[in-house]
Design an enzyme around this catalytic site. Structure first.
Site, PDB file in Angstrom:
ATOM      1  N   ASP A   1       0.849  -1.202   0.000  1.00 44.98           N
ATOM      2  CA  ASP A   1       0.000   0.000   0.000  1.00 44.98           C
ATOM      3  C   ASP A   1       0.882   1.249   0.000  1.00 44.98           C
ATOM      4  OD1 ASP A   1      -2.412   1.351   0.042  1.00 44.98           O
ATOM      5  OD2 ASP A   1      -3.147   0.433   1.876  1.00 44.98           O
TER       6      ASP A   1
ATOM      7  N   HIS B   1      -8.289  -1.431   8.711  1.00 42.00           N
ATOM      8  CA  HIS B   1      -7.306  -0.843   7.780  1.00 42.00           C
ATOM      9  C   HIS B   1      -7.663   0.638   7.608  1.00 42.00           C
ATOM     10  CE1 HIS B   1      -4.775  -1.191   3.978  1.00 42.00           C
ATOM     11  NE2 HIS B   1      -5.433  -0.073   3.738  1.00 42.00           N
TER      12      HIS B   1
ATOM     13  N   HIS C   1      -6.560   4.865   6.885  1.00 41.48           N
ATOM     14  CA  HIS C   1      -5.676   5.876   6.284  1.00 41.48           C
ATOM     15  C   HIS C   1      -5.818   7.167   7.089  1.00 41.48           C
ATOM     16  CE1 HIS C   1      -4.270   3.923   2.480  1.00 41.48           C
ATOM     17  NE2 HIS C   1      -5.197   3.061   2.884  1.00 41.48           N
TER      18      HIS C   1
ATOM     19  N   CYS D   1      -4.054   4.982  -2.349  1.00 45.27           N
ATOM     20  CA  CYS D   1      -4.382   4.224  -3.559  1.00 45.27           C
ATOM     21  C   CYS D   1      -4.324   5.157  -4.756  1.00 45.27           C
ATOM     22  CB  CYS D   1      -5.778   3.621  -3.423  1.00 45.27           C
ATOM     23  SG  CYS D   1      -6.296   2.806  -4.932  1.00 45.27           S
TER      24      CYS D   1
END
Ligand code: COA
Ligand code: ZN
Length: 304
Positions: free
Chosen positions: A14, A205, A207, A238
């Site tokens: 990532d 998960h 960010h 992403c």
């Protein structure tokens, strides 16, 4: 006994997929070994996607073959379709992750499939991986909000989680891909996920787009989550989801959990050595929110 938190380090995948600079296979290996020395055991190491779409990870097969074949490590490879799965298996993968976005538009932008096609392909890949004896993780990306479609309906997220569970997924990574969730939403979604799928299968998960990732991690932890993804120095994002900034930093999560009394298995001095290494390779400006404070502490300790 101290309760343990499991961290899956996603910086090599990532993190590096979104860096303008392409890191050589050799330097990726150096980063891996620095992170392993700090005590990390689970890694998402690369993606078997189109090298035209993500040139940063075009060395997936070479990298995987060069990493230690050691059962103490779990080395997961992201695969977007059956072709990616076959490439990963022939390079020796024992753990794969499929990526299923919860909205039609993000699936289209990310892997060029409709939501229906993406869910069918992910199901097929997870089933195949399980029948081949691999570890299989399913991401549900944009589980809270999508950069194209706004707030994600919770019903769809749970339908996809059910589908991936029925297919046999060992782990369900519920991803706030663009860092748009708030702690209350996180608490609600993860409490429901843990009730349905259990704490050993549910992974958070996050960010850190809006600086809330540690608050989100706390909310998830408080709902019973014990498995988290994070990225060294907060690298990440992403390329196909506008507005997605770096993942929650491995150093921020580990500090938070250690302060809360959990066992993380991390050697912090070595973790910060790994951040120095990442900065040497990628240039300054990376690092979690804890980094300036930690560096000041280190300087003061040397000066005393
Ligand atoms: N690995 C390598 N090449 C692949 C591939 C894979 N898993 N899947 C397809 N390809 C190749 C095909 O062989 C074909 O090659 P060619 O142009 O040399 O003939 C080309 O890609 C197009 O194939 P197609 O099946 O039409 O794919 P697509 O154009 O619809 O793209 C993906 C689909 C998934 C390959 C592409 O969108 C992709 O790689 N996306 C990256 C997603 C990602 O990494 N997102 C960030 C993490 S979530
Ligand atoms: Zn992510």
């Amino acid at each position: 006994m101290t309760e343990r938190i499991f961290i899956n380090e996603v910086g090599l995948r990532d993190g590096l997929q979104n860096q303008p600079k392409i890191v050589s296979t050799e330097n990726k290996l150096t980063i891996f070994h620095a992170l392993a020395a700090a005590g990390l055991k689970a890694f998402e190491v690369t993606s078997f996607v189109s090298p035209k779409a993500v040139p940063q990870l075009a060395d997936a097969a070479d990298l995987l073959k060069s990493l230690p074949d050691d059962p103490q490590f779990r080395l997961t490879c992201l695969v977007p379709n059956m072709r990616g799965y076959e490439r990963a298996v022939s390079a020796g993968a024992r753990a794969i992750a499929v990526v299923l976005s919860a909205t039609n538009t993000l699936n289209r932008r990310n892997i060029n499939m409709s939501l229906d096609d993406a869910s069918a392909v992910c199901e097929q890949v997870v089933r195949k991986a399980k029948s081949d004896g691999l570890f299989a993780r399913a991401y549900i990306a944009a589980a809270f909000a999508c950069p194209f479609e706004g707030q994600t309906p919770r019903k769809i997220v749970f339908e996809l989680l059910d589908q991936m569970t029925t297919a046999g997924a060992d782990e369900l990574a519920i991803a706030d891909t663009i860092g748009a969730a708030n702690p209350k939403q996180v608490r609600d979604v993860f409490a429901a996920a843990i009730a349905s799928y259990g704490a050993t299968r549910t992974v958070a998960h996050f960010h850190d787009t809006r600086g809330l990732a540690s608050a989100l991690a706390w909310a998830a932890l408080d709902s019973g989550v014990r498995r988290f993804d994070s990225s060294i120095a907060g690298l990440g994002g992403c390329p196909f989801a506008p507005g997605a900034s770096g993942n929650v930093a491995t150093e921020d999560l580990n500090f938070l959990f250690r302060d809360l009394g959990f066992e993380t298995g991390i050697d912090f001095d070595k973790l910060f050595d790994a951040i120095d290494l990442v900065e040497n390779l990628l240039g300054p400006g990376h690092g979690g929110r804890i980094l300036p404070w930690y560096r000041t502490q280190r300087r003061n300790a040397v000066a005393e």
